[in-house]
Design an enzyme around this catalytic site. Structure first.
Site, PDB file in Angstrom:
ATOM      1  N   HIS A 146       1.055  -1.451   0.029  1.00 50.68           N
ATOM      2  CA  HIS A 146      -0.206  -0.069  -0.040  1.00 50.68           C
ATOM      3  C   HIS A 146       0.821   1.232  -0.056  1.00 50.68           C
ATOM      4  O   HIS A 146       2.355   0.918   0.463  1.00 50.68           O
ATOM      5  CB  HIS A 146      -0.749  -0.100   1.161  1.00 50.68           C
ATOM      6  CG  HIS A 146      -1.591  -0.690   0.554  1.00 50.68           C
ATOM      7  ND1 HIS A 146      -1.950  -1.803   1.158  1.00 50.68           N
ATOM      8  CD2 HIS A 146      -3.826  -0.168   0.616  1.00 50.68           C
ATOM      9  CE1 HIS A 146      -3.543  -3.113   1.622  1.00 50.68           C
ATOM     10  NE2 HIS A 146      -4.042  -1.629   0.234  1.00 50.68           N
ATOM     11  N   LYS A 150      -0.743   5.094   4.536  1.00 47.26           N
ATOM     12  CA  LYS A 150      -1.423   3.598   4.826  1.00 47.26           C
ATOM     13  C   LYS A 150      -0.997   3.650   7.012  1.00 47.26           C
ATOM     14  O   LYS A 150      -0.344   3.654   6.664  1.00 47.26           O
ATOM     15  CB  LYS A 150      -2.262   1.983   3.832  1.00 47.26           C
ATOM     16  CG  LYS A 150      -2.799   1.762   5.098  1.00 47.26           C
ATOM     17  CD  LYS A 150      -2.813   0.773   4.015  1.00 47.26           C
ATOM     18  CE  LYS A 150      -4.155  -0.454   4.582  1.00 47.26           C
ATOM     19  NZ  LYS A 150      -5.172   0.795   4.606  1.00 47.26           N
TER      20      LYS A 150
HETATM   21  P1  NAD Z   1      -7.671  10.319   4.364  1.00 44.11           P
HETATM   22  O1  NAD Z   1      -6.932   9.653   5.957  1.00 44.11           O
HETATM   23  O2  NAD Z   1      -7.661   9.742   3.496  1.00 44.11           O
HETATM   24  O3  NAD Z   1      -9.341  10.357   5.223  1.00 44.11           O
HETATM   25  C1  NAD Z   1      -9.543  10.104   6.475  1.00 44.11           C
HETATM   26  C2  NAD Z   1     -10.852  10.903   6.831  1.00 44.11           C
HETATM   27  O4  NAD Z   1     -11.777  10.839   7.328  1.00 44.11           O
HETATM   28  C3  NAD Z   1     -10.878  12.516   6.372  1.00 44.11           C
HETATM   29  O5  NAD Z   1     -11.848  13.169   5.791  1.00 44.11           O
HETATM   30  C4  NAD Z   1     -10.727  12.850   8.016  1.00 44.11           C
HETATM   31  O6  NAD Z   1     -11.402  13.927   8.569  1.00 44.11           O
HETATM   32  C5  NAD Z   1     -11.587  11.784   8.260  1.00 44.11           C
HETATM   33  N1  NAD Z   1     -11.719  11.595   9.962  1.00 44.11           N
HETATM   34  C6  NAD Z   1     -10.702  10.933  10.130  1.00 44.11           C
HETATM   35  N2  NAD Z   1     -11.282  10.544  12.108  1.00 44.11           N
HETATM   36  C7  NAD Z   1     -12.123  11.283  12.098  1.00 44.11           C
HETATM   37  C8  NAD Z   1     -12.669  11.324  13.016  1.00 44.11           C
HETATM   38  N3  NAD Z   1     -12.118  10.769  14.163  1.00 44.11           N
HETATM   39  N4  NAD Z   1     -14.505  12.034  13.034  1.00 44.11           N
HETATM   40  C9  NAD Z   1     -14.694  12.179  12.083  1.00 44.11           C
HETATM   41  N5  NAD Z   1     -13.812  12.308  10.970  1.00 44.11           N
HETATM   42  C10 NAD Z   1     -12.978  11.581  10.808  1.00 44.11           C
HETATM   43  O7  NAD Z   1      -8.043   8.342   4.615  1.00 44.11           O
HETATM   44  P2  NAD Z   1      -8.937   7.672   3.122  1.00 44.11           P
HETATM   45  O8  NAD Z   1      -7.336   7.046   2.659  1.00 44.11           O
HETATM   46  O9  NAD Z   1      -9.948   7.688   2.965  1.00 44.11           O
HETATM   47  O10 NAD Z   1      -9.086   6.251   4.018  1.00 44.11           O
HETATM   48  C11 NAD Z   1     -10.240   6.309   4.855  1.00 44.11           C
HETATM   49  C12 NAD Z   1     -10.360   4.557   6.152  1.00 44.11           C
HETATM   50  O11 NAD Z   1     -10.798   3.637   4.281  1.00 44.11           O
HETATM   51  C13 NAD Z   1      -9.436   4.233   6.309  1.00 44.11           C
HETATM   52  O12 NAD Z   1      -9.579   2.924   7.344  1.00 44.11           O
HETATM   53  C14 NAD Z   1      -8.882   3.017   4.715  1.00 44.11           C
HETATM   54  O13 NAD Z   1      -8.215   1.868   5.043  1.00 44.11           O
HETATM   55  C15 NAD Z   1     -10.108   2.436   4.240  1.00 44.11           C
HETATM   56  N6  NAD Z   1     -10.171   2.685   2.787  1.00 44.11           N
HETATM   57  C16 NAD Z   1     -11.039   1.462   3.166  1.00 44.11           C
HETATM   58  C17 NAD Z   1     -11.000   0.388   1.724  1.00 44.11           C
HETATM   59  C18 NAD Z   1     -12.514  -0.862   1.445  1.00 44.11           C
HETATM   60  O14 NAD Z   1     -12.636  -1.132  -0.134  1.00 44.11           O
HETATM   61  N7  NAD Z   1     -12.574  -1.368   2.596  1.00 44.11           N
HETATM   62  C19 NAD Z   1     -10.959   1.257   0.526  1.00 44.11           C
HETATM   63  C20 NAD Z   1      -9.552   1.950   0.950  1.00 44.11           C
HETATM   64  C21 NAD Z   1      -9.715   2.420   2.117  1.00 44.11           C
END
Ligand code: NAD
Length: 259
Positions: A146, A150
């Site tokens: 990744h 991450k």
């Molecule tokens: P990122 O860090 O770019 O974005 C995170 C978002 O969540 C931001 O808007 C942030 O402000 C918000 N956030 C974080 N903590 C918060 C809190 N306590 N309260 C409210 N909002 C909060 O992350 P990303 O790359 O978009 O990934 C987000 C999540 O999704 C991660 O856990 C990642 O591993 C997961 N993910 C899952 C898949 C899937 O297919 N299931 C795919 C990609 C990413």
């Protein structure tokens, strides 16, 4: 029109979700919530909720890609205020206790949880279980790659794939998972399942499930080349989930792979 709330709206996934939900004629973006970069959301004239309760009140269903802490806060607020809406949760990094909380909430609303929303990975998990069972003497080693940002390791997807293999062999993953090797560690034990993590650059997500035998090995690899694949998967899953009874569902359920 299904009124959708996006939790984690300013993140890598959240921004793409906003784009795709806004383009979909069967969906309406009715609330967004994030912890960081809120001004960017206001600048786009998005329906930014000031509190998690307001966020929950303003939508009919939810897609959450935030952080473990964020998801837990979302679930706790739903529970405290008895506001139960169908939820697609893609956030990764939950411990077993935290996952139990998600499971408890699903007695009040339908929840689809998937550590990976792509169709390819759902199929990879299914095939890996079949291979684990069939090539029963093979050593199973999973490697995930990744991007450098991450936060959790191993990836939720790698753990899901390892779980599928462990279940197929009747093993308890907690007892057989090895996620690092260093020093004089001795020979590999028969049952162990290696789950190793590589971090670097802008790799969206690569998972390799290897089955190693004497004289041959089989490796099954999934490459995500764009986050849009997860976004589209999450939206498809939400449409499927919206009318389902309370309970916890997987991406395999939404694709009919468990039938
Ligand atoms: P990122 O860090 O770019 O974005 C995170 C978002 O969540 C931001 O808007 C942030 O402000 C918000 N956030 C974080 N903590 C918060 C809190 N306590 N309260 C409210 N909002 C909060 O992350 P990303 O790359 O978009 O990934 C987000 C999540 O999704 C991660 O856990 C990642 O591993 C997961 N993910 C899952 C898949 C899937 O297919 N299931 C795919 C990609 C990413």
């Amino acid at each position: 029109m299904l009124q959708v709330g996006i939790f984690g709206a300013s993140g890598r996934m959240g921004s793409l979700l906003i784009q795709e939900v806004s383009k979909d004629e069967n969906l309406q973006l009715s609330s967004v919530y994030a912890r960081d970069n809120i001004q960017e959301l206001y600048a786009q004239n998005l329906p930014v909720a000031k509190t998690i309760k307001d966020f929950l009140d303003s939508c009919a269903c939810i897609i959450d890609f935030s952080s473990k802490e964020g998801s837990l806060e979302l679930m706790q607020t739903a529970k405290n205020h008895h506001i139960y809406k169908p939820m697609v949760i893609g956030t990764t990094g939950f411990s077993q206790e935290e996952f139990d909380m998600l499971q408890a909430l699903s007695t009040h609303c339908p929840i689809l949880y998937a550590s990976n929303m792509s169709m390819g990975v759902a199929i990879l998990a299914k095939i890996s279980a079949i291979v684990a069972q069939t090539l029963k003497d093979s050593d199973i080693e999973i490697v995930e790659y990744h991007h450098r940002h991450k936060k959790d390791a191993p990836s939720g997807t790698a753990l899901t794939l390892a779980q599928a293999c462990a279940e197929a062999r009747g093993l308890d993953l907690q007892k057989v998972r090895v996620s690092g090797r260093d020093g004089i560690i001795g020979a590999r034990s028969k049952d162990e399942i290696g789950v190793m993590s590589i971090r670097g650059g802008d790799v969206v997500g690569k998972h390799n499930v290897g089955f190693y035998l004497d004289g041959e090995y089989l490796e099954l690899t999934h490459n995500a080349t764009s986050r849009l694949t997860f976004v589209k998967g999450a939206i498809c899953a939400l449409k499927w989930l919206a009318a389902k009874p309370n309970g916890i569902y997987t991406i395999q359920d939404s694709l009919g792979l468990n039938a």
